[in-house]
Design an enzyme around this catalytic site. Sequence first.
Site, short mmCIF file in Angstrom:
data_model
loop_
_atom_site.label_atom_id
_atom_site.label_comp_id
_atom_site.label_asym_id
_atom_site.label_seq_id
_atom_site.Cartn_x
_atom_site.Cartn_y
_atom_site.Cartn_z
N ASP A 47 0.59 -1.07 -0.07
CA ASP A 47 0.35 0.22 0.18
C ASP A 47 0.83 1.14 0.27
O ASP A 47 1.62 1.62 0.82
CB ASP A 47 -0.46 0.16 1.39
CG ASP A 47 -1.98 1.01 1.31
OD1 ASP A 47 -2.56 2.10 0.58
OD2 ASP A 47 -3.33 0.65 1.26
N ASP A 48 0.40 1.49 -1.09
CA ASP A 48 2.19 3.67 -1.23
C ASP A 48 3.17 3.31 -1.26
O ASP A 48 4.02 4.04 -1.11
CB ASP A 48 0.84 4.30 -0.10
CG ASP A 48 0.27 5.27 0.35
OD1 ASP A 48 -0.81 4.57 -0.54
OD2 ASP A 48 -0.31 5.72 0.86
N CYS A 83 -5.80 5.09 -3.46
CA CYS A 83 -5.19 3.44 -3.42
C CYS A 83 -6.87 2.78 -3.95
O CYS A 83 -6.59 1.93 -4.46
CB CYS A 83 -5.48 3.11 -1.62
SG CYS A 83 -4.69 3.42 -0.68
N ASP A 329 -0.38 -0.02 -4.90
CA ASP A 329 -1.66 0.08 -5.59
C ASP A 329 -1.21 1.61 -6.02
O ASP A 329 -2.09 2.15 -6.69
CB ASP A 329 -3.29 0.54 -4.20
CG ASP A 329 -2.51 0.81 -2.61
OD1 ASP A 329 -1.26 1.61 -3.30
OD2 ASP A 329 -3.21 1.48 -2.28
N ASN A 330 -0.10 2.64 -5.60
CA ASN A 330 0.59 3.64 -6.11
C ASN A 330 1.23 3.93 -5.63
O ASN A 330 2.17 3.41 -4.28
CB ASN A 330 -1.03 4.52 -5.64
CG ASN A 330 -1.21 4.88 -4.20
OD1 ASN A 330 -2.44 4.25 -4.40
ND2 ASN A 330 -0.37 5.72 -3.49
#
Length: 586
Positions: A47-48, A83, A329-330
């Site tokens: 995540d991130d 996200c 996700d990013n």
Amino acid sequence: MKLLAAAVSFIIAAEGASIETNVQSLLQQVIGFDARSKPNILFVITDDQDLELDSVAYTPLIQKHLRDKGTFFRNHFVTTALCCPSRVSLWTGRQAHNTNVTDVKPPYGGYPKFVDRGFNDNFLPVWLQEAGYDTYYTGKLFNAHTIDNYDSPHVNGYNGSDFLLDPYTYAYLNSTYQRNHDPPVSYEGQHTTDVITKKALGFLDDALEGERPFFVTIAPIAPHSNVDPSAIETGEITMGAPIPLERHQHLFEDVKVPRTKHFNPDEPSGVSWVRDLPQQNKTVVDYNDYFYRSRLRALQGVDELVDNLVKRLEESDKLDNTYIIYTSDNGFHIGQHRLPPGKTCGYEEDIRVPLFIRGPGIPEGHVQDSVTTHIDLAPTIFDLAGIPPRSDFDGTAIPLTLDFDGLRHEHVTVEFWGKAVMEGSFSAIGPGGSAMIPNNTYKSLRLLGEGYNLYYSVWCNNEHELYDLSTDPYQLYNLYPHGAQTDDGEPRILGRSLSQAVNRLDALLLVLKSCQGGTCIEPWNVLQPENPVRSFRDALDKHYDAFYRAQPRVSFDWCAAGHIVEAEGPQVPLTTRYGISWDNWV
Ligand SMILES: *[C@@H]1O[C@H](CO)[C@@H](O)[C@H](O)[C@H]1NC(C)=O
Ligand SMILES: *[C@@H]1O[C@H](CO)[C@@H](O)[C@H](O)[C@H]1NC(C)=O
Ligand SMILES: *[C@@H]1O[C@H](CO)[C@@H](O)[C@H](O)[C@H]1NC(C)=O
Ligand SMILES: *[C@@H]1O[C@H](CO)[C@@H](O)[C@H](O)[C@H]1NC(C)=O
Ligand SMILES: *[C@@H]1O[C@H](CO)[C@@H](O)[C@H](O)[C@H]1NC(C)=O
């Protein structure tokens, strides 16, 4: 197999329904046999996690198992740097303008919007189950998937699931998970990465014991910010530095955010609200370094998780028939362009993410330069599973092998709607001391081809950006004002003036911002189906100057918080199709 299926349907037609049961069980045996030869897929999504700030350099086990044993896709991008929209695009293979899941919560996004749009019956795990896969998922699926709405309805498509739920998703020491159709369970006091590691290994064991091929997804929250659930209740939500496992808390004492040219620069850069950001003082810079170290420390748990997963696969006899995909996700920025920690921007830090894939036939230690995006991943998994691509895929299978002869593309369509979100202790820079900044709505284009490396964006206030990353890798010098004003000034792009280059980029963006399926993959074919134009370089040909000058321009009528088509200006480009004579444009 095809012959047999044809014969079977003939029998059904000829003999009527009575024989159907026998035929179905026969078919199932055959399909079951067929399915066993399909490869397994283990998918890890953090995540991130950034690529640009060097996070991977601090995860030696991921390097050992995935980069060295597989292929590193160094030009891999997300299509929306947030996200939930990014994850929905990833699991459906569609741009956010086609999912219309564009935010983290209703009305424009979140799990309820995903359900409303019908994707709960129509996304990757559902399709893979139909193709004979056993599917498992643990960790964060989407935002606004909560302790109140998790069962209305339950997520479809999984044989086993154990989801992190809001408002506890990002509480590293106070997480809540929800397994299959059971009620939510609090893991207060345990570290979320320890919790997910146990769950992940449990599902991997289940999958390994199964008869059918498996698709197992592990979605830990590290290195996302920590969010205190009680703060959400009081409305004073702050996204603080992530909390590492205790054994990792003292690592990397001297590590700082890389001091690149765009780190807290003396001159402001960008457009719109980014250009107004003040330079950060020493207190803020020190905090950002601490935030950066916390992310690297929090990732150590993921590094060990990957090691555990790979070891478990090694112990089974199935590693040789298993693909492992690792991504995020990013991306994330900290201090570049004077930005507080966060994502939601179109800069390299936010849209580039790690992508490693290892597995049968994939070259080891290889670096792939082709442009790939998150909407290419579902088509890629279809390809691996031997399923024909869906016509609503906006992406295309990515080149996994050296002799890949499928479609490639040079563009990434990056889109965003709504608010920019600031994170960390110095995030209160929005209107009224908020950590949210409105009107962060933009459409942009990342283009990498032979001899060019460009980023072009149009914001909802109609400001534009054009960065030539071959000379300006840190996106500090916006070339657009010159492109708009002069036809003969330097610099030039592929020998053409900036305004000629912008005419092509704008027309390409006009196609891509509302593309669907094939037009997202081969956009030049929409503009010039009658000409041999397959790339920006081809389109720059002088013969086409008048055609591109005549195109409507990408623009906005106002800044909307979601995908409101009426706010988004012209939708349709001029095209050489429909019998319009080419002579009209010359
Ligand atoms: C997984 O779910 C699919 C679809 O419901 C089902 O056909 C399959 O048998 C299940 N696999 C296992 C191991 O239960
Ligand atoms: C966990 O969250 C609940 C609900 O917000 C709160 O009452 C409790 O104090 C939290 N526990 C910890 C260890 O933060
Ligand atoms: C540094 O900037 C922050 C954020 O604007 C502010 O809160 C703090 O007081 C400043 N510190 C000093 C020493 O100026
Ligand atoms: C945001 O955009 C809206 C609509 O275009 C405009 O009315 C408003 O003033 C803008 N707000 C800010 C803070 O720029
Ligand atoms: C996207 O969803 C929003 C919120 O429901 C809606 O207002 C908008 O019209 C939708 N856009 C499209 C293109 O369907």
